[in-house]
Scaffold this motif. Structure first.
Motif, PDB file in Angstrom:
ATOM      1  N   ILE A 197       0.836  -1.153  -0.022  1.00  0.00           N
ATOM      2  CA  ILE A 197       0.030   0.000   0.076  1.00  0.00           C
ATOM      3  C   ILE A 197       0.785   1.308   0.000  1.00  0.00           C
ATOM      4  O   ILE A 197       1.689   1.622   0.893  1.00  0.00           O
ATOM      5  N   GLU A 198       0.922   2.009  -1.255  1.00  0.00           N
ATOM      6  CA  GLU A 198       1.605   3.208  -1.085  1.00  0.00           C
ATOM      7  C   GLU A 198       0.835   4.212  -2.075  1.00  0.00           C
ATOM      8  O   GLU A 198       0.680   4.149  -3.222  1.00  0.00           O
ATOM      9  N   GLY A 199       0.593   5.079  -0.964  1.00  0.00           N
ATOM     10  CA  GLY A 199      -0.354   6.335  -1.545  1.00  0.00           C
ATOM     11  C   GLY A 199      -1.557   6.144  -1.423  1.00  0.00           C
ATOM     12  O   GLY A 199      -2.304   4.971  -1.295  1.00  0.00           O
ATOM     13  N   TYR A 200      -2.300   7.438  -1.633  1.00  0.00           N
ATOM     14  CA  TYR A 200      -3.818   7.617  -1.575  1.00  0.00           C
ATOM     15  C   TYR A 200      -4.243   8.280  -2.766  1.00  0.00           C
ATOM     16  O   TYR A 200      -3.794   9.507  -3.021  1.00  0.00           O
ATOM     17  N   ASP A 201      -5.375   8.046  -3.508  1.00  0.00           N
ATOM     18  CA  ASP A 201      -5.890   8.873  -4.477  1.00  0.00           C
ATOM     19  C   ASP A 201      -6.994   9.647  -3.997  1.00  0.00           C
ATOM     20  O   ASP A 201      -8.132   9.059  -3.547  1.00  0.00           O
ATOM     21  N   LYS A 202      -6.944  10.951  -3.565  1.00  0.00           N
ATOM     22  CA  LYS A 202      -7.867  11.716  -3.046  1.00  0.00           C
ATOM     23  C   LYS A 202      -9.268  12.026  -3.661  1.00  0.00           C
ATOM     24  O   LYS A 202     -10.215  11.976  -3.344  1.00  0.00           O
ATOM     25  N   GLU A 203      -8.863  12.108  -4.937  1.00  0.00           N
ATOM     26  CA  GLU A 203     -10.188  12.281  -6.065  1.00  0.00           C
ATOM     27  C   GLU A 203     -11.178  11.113  -5.665  1.00  0.00           C
ATOM     28  O   GLU A 203     -12.148  11.084  -5.722  1.00  0.00           O
ATOM     29  N   LYS A 204     -10.448   9.766  -6.100  1.00  0.00           N
ATOM     30  CA  LYS A 204     -11.385   8.641  -5.864  1.00  0.00           C
ATOM     31  C   LYS A 204     -11.359   8.056  -4.450  1.00  0.00           C
ATOM     32  O   LYS A 204     -12.166   7.210  -4.295  1.00  0.00           O
ATOM     33  N   GLN A 205     -10.669   8.633  -3.584  1.00  0.00           N
ATOM     34  CA  GLN A 205     -10.923   8.175  -2.364  1.00  0.00           C
ATOM     35  C   GLN A 205     -10.404   6.547  -2.383  1.00  0.00           C
ATOM     36  O   GLN A 205     -11.172   5.876  -1.342  1.00  0.00           O
ATOM     37  N   MET A 206      -9.341   6.157  -2.751  1.00  0.00           N
ATOM     38  CA  MET A 206      -8.956   4.908  -2.646  1.00  0.00           C
ATOM     39  C   MET A 206      -7.474   4.645  -2.517  1.00  0.00           C
ATOM     40  O   MET A 206      -6.747   5.580  -2.788  1.00  0.00           O
ATOM     41  N   LEU A 207      -7.068   3.885  -1.870  1.00  0.00           N
ATOM     42  CA  LEU A 207      -5.584   3.412  -1.357  1.00  0.00           C
ATOM     43  C   LEU A 207      -5.148   2.594  -2.751  1.00  0.00           C
ATOM     44  O   LEU A 207      -5.831   2.110  -3.544  1.00  0.00           O
ATOM     45  N   LEU A 208      -3.837   2.900  -2.880  1.00  0.00           N
ATOM     46  CA  LEU A 208      -3.275   2.302  -3.972  1.00  0.00           C
ATOM     47  C   LEU A 208      -2.285   1.178  -3.626  1.00  0.00           C
ATOM     48  O   LEU A 208      -1.361   1.305  -2.598  1.00  0.00           O
ATOM     49  N   LEU A 209      -2.566   0.119  -4.207  1.00  0.00           N
ATOM     50  CA  LEU A 209      -1.731  -1.199  -3.785  1.00  0.00           C
ATOM     51  C   LEU A 209      -0.770  -1.568  -5.106  1.00  0.00           C
ATOM     52  O   LEU A 209      -1.464  -1.793  -6.265  1.00  0.00           O
ATOM     53  N   LYS A 210       0.222  -1.180  -4.907  1.00  0.00           N
ATOM     54  CA  LYS A 210       1.399  -1.280  -6.139  1.00  0.00           C
ATOM     55  C   LYS A 210       2.176  -2.382  -6.030  1.00  0.00           C
ATOM     56  O   LYS A 210       2.215  -3.128  -5.011  1.00  0.00           O
ATOM     57  N   ARG A 211       3.147  -2.435  -7.158  1.00  0.00           N
ATOM     58  CA  ARG A 211       4.044  -3.601  -7.111  1.00  0.00           C
ATOM     59  C   ARG A 211       3.485  -4.909  -7.187  1.00  0.00           C
ATOM     60  O   ARG A 211       3.895  -5.905  -6.704  1.00  0.00           O
ATOM     61  N   ILE A 212       2.375  -4.971  -7.861  1.00  0.00           N
ATOM     62  CA  ILE A 212       1.866  -6.376  -8.055  1.00  0.00           C
ATOM     63  C   ILE A 212       2.244  -6.953  -9.276  1.00  0.00           C
ATOM     64  O   ILE A 212       2.161  -6.070 -10.554  1.00  0.00           O
ATOM     65  N   PRO A 213       2.619  -8.053  -9.505  1.00  0.00           N
ATOM     66  CA  PRO A 213       3.105  -8.743 -10.637  1.00  0.00           C
ATOM     67  C   PRO A 213       2.273  -8.648 -11.810  1.00  0.00           C
ATOM     68  O   PRO A 213       1.157  -9.017 -11.550  1.00  0.00           O
ATOM     69  N   TYR A 214       2.709  -8.429 -13.065  1.00  0.00           N
ATOM     70  CA  TYR A 214       1.934  -7.879 -13.976  1.00  0.00           C
ATOM     71  C   TYR A 214       0.930  -9.121 -14.561  1.00  0.00           C
ATOM     72  O   TYR A 214      -0.232  -9.078 -14.995  1.00  0.00           O
ATOM     73  N   ASN A 215       1.333 -10.360 -14.256  1.00  0.00           N
ATOM     74  CA  ASN A 215       0.732 -11.440 -14.786  1.00  0.00           C
ATOM     75  C   ASN A 215      -0.508 -12.022 -13.727  1.00  0.00           C
ATOM     76  O   ASN A 215      -1.121 -13.152 -14.178  1.00  0.00           O
ATOM     77  N   GLU A 216      -0.418 -11.430 -12.611  1.00  0.00           N
ATOM     78  CA  GLU A 216      -1.410 -11.916 -11.611  1.00  0.00           C
ATOM     79  C   GLU A 216      -2.882 -11.534 -12.079  1.00  0.00           C
ATOM     80  O   GLU A 216      -3.145 -10.378 -12.338  1.00  0.00           O
ATOM     81  N   LYS A 217      -4.018 -12.298 -12.015  1.00  0.00           N
ATOM     82  CA  LYS A 217      -5.165 -12.265 -12.160  1.00  0.00           C
ATOM     83  C   LYS A 217      -5.927 -11.830 -10.975  1.00  0.00           C
ATOM     84  O   LYS A 217      -6.116 -12.280 -10.036  1.00  0.00           O
ATOM     85  N   ILE A 218      -6.300 -10.467 -11.074  1.00  0.00           N
ATOM     86  CA  ILE A 218      -6.819  -9.657  -9.713  1.00  0.00           C
ATOM     87  C   ILE A 218      -8.408  -9.787  -9.989  1.00  0.00           C
ATOM     88  O   ILE A 218      -8.962  -9.007 -10.924  1.00  0.00           O
ATOM     89  N   LYS A 219      -9.329 -10.166  -9.124  1.00  0.00           N
ATOM     90  CA  LYS A 219     -10.641 -10.112  -9.221  1.00  0.00           C
ATOM     91  C   LYS A 219     -11.261  -8.980  -8.427  1.00  0.00           C
ATOM     92  O   LYS A 219     -10.971  -8.469  -7.388  1.00  0.00           O
ATOM     93  N   LYS A 220     -12.145  -8.181  -9.154  1.00  0.00           N
ATOM     94  CA  LYS A 220     -12.962  -6.994  -8.619  1.00  0.00           C
ATOM     95  C   LYS A 220     -13.542  -7.576  -7.293  1.00  0.00           C
ATOM     96  O   LYS A 220     -14.263  -8.518  -7.522  1.00  0.00           O
ATOM     97  N   GLY A 221     -13.401  -6.796  -6.322  1.00  0.00           N
ATOM     98  CA  GLY A 221     -14.286  -7.039  -4.877  1.00  0.00           C
ATOM     99  C   GLY A 221     -13.416  -8.104  -4.142  1.00  0.00           C
ATOM    100  O   GLY A 221     -13.853  -8.180  -2.928  1.00  0.00           O
TER     101      GLY A 221
END
Length: 293
Positions: A197-221
């Motif tokens: 968790i690095e950073g926060y988007d004030k406009e969207k009011q969401m946290l930024l989870l970075k450094r996720i490998p590009y080939n990983e499949k992430i499901k919404k929710g």
């Protein structure tokens, strides 16, 4: 001569009495029609009564309306006062219900807090200039609160202890724009995916989870929790859920936008996560000091 005048006055008096009695008897007798003097007298009396009755009735009505208006005004003032009291009472009840629900959720959550010992605290301050960054709680080092300890609500993680004073502590929220504010986290699924968790988007009011490998499949929710790999926060603390993912410009990693479970704008009661090991050492220290005294 004087005797004559005396007799004359007596005669006039007797005649007057006789006429009066006759008139009384005449007026008491049942008749189908009144005499014209009686009609004139009654009409004159009725006219005079009507002339004075109408203004008198109007004045009486105005005074009655004024009294009613005054009574209505006083009643309205009382009702407004009671309404203000009702609104105040309703607000207090809502706040108490909300606080009670939060405390119940916190108490219900204690059974699952196996990795740390919770230190309950209350938010006592928030700097308007750093609204997105800092809050102050009423527990400090004397209560076992130390720097970098995780701080949560009944909904999830909100930040960490930045400074610990004797009786109060400053908590840095996850929404703080601090590049050093990093948290090791993982996305739950069939296969856990790790990131930071690095950073926060004030406009969207969401946290930024970075450094996720590009080939990983992430499901919404998917739920995001602390991984415990950072060595600071216990594992398993709820953070939020994934709303969407984007790939960086080089296509090497992904960034997930995480909607926090906790509301950073409405924080009243919190818990500081004191690791079990530190809690046990602190308890042993207290017992040793007690035996020594």
């Amino acid at each position: 001569m004087p005797q004559f005048f005396l007799n004359k006055k007596l005669i006039v008096l007797l005649v007057s009495i006789i006429i009066l009695v006759a008139l009384i008897g005449f007026s008491l007798r049942e008749r189908e029609q009144l005499s014209w003097p009686e009609q004139f007298l009654k009409d004159s009396t009725g006219l005079i009564q009507q002339v004075f009755h109408t203004p008198a009735q109007f004045v009486a009505g105005v005074l009655e309306n004024l009294r009613d208006l005054q009574n209505t005004y006083e009643e309205n003032q009382k009702l407004k006062a009671r309404l203000d009291e009702y609104v105040k009472l309703k607000t207090e009840v809502q706040n108490l219900e909300k606080e009670n629900a939060e405390l119940r959720e916190i108490l219900d959550k204690k059974d699952s807090l196996r990795e740390f010992s919770p230190i309950q605290a209350t938010v006592i301050g928030r700097n308007p200039d750093r609204w997105h960054e800092m809050i102050t709680i009423n527990k400090g080092s004397i209560h076992g609160v130390k720097k970098n300890m995780a701080v949560i609500t009944s909904k999830g993680l909100i930040g960490k202890v930045k400074y610990s004073n004797q009786f109060t502590s400053s908590v840095q929220l996850l929404s703080a724009m601090d590049p050093k504010n990093r948290i090791s986290a993982k996305i739950q699924g069939e296969k856990d995916v790790f990131g930071l968790i690095e950073g926060y988007d004030k406009e969207k009011q969401m946290l930024l989870l970075k450094r996720i490998p590009y080939n990983e499949k992430i499901k919404k929710g998917s739920n995001v929790i602390t991984s415990g790999l950072g060595g600071i926060f216990p594992a398993g603390l709820l953070i939020g859920k994934v709303e969407k993912t984007v790939t960086d410009q080089y296509g090497l990693t992904q960034t997930a936008y995480v909607k926090p479970f906790a509301d950073f704008y409405d924080i009243s009661n919190v818990m500081v996560a004191n690791p079990k090991m530190e809690a046990a050492v602190s308890e042993d220290k207290k017992q040793t000091e007690g035996e020594g005294s």
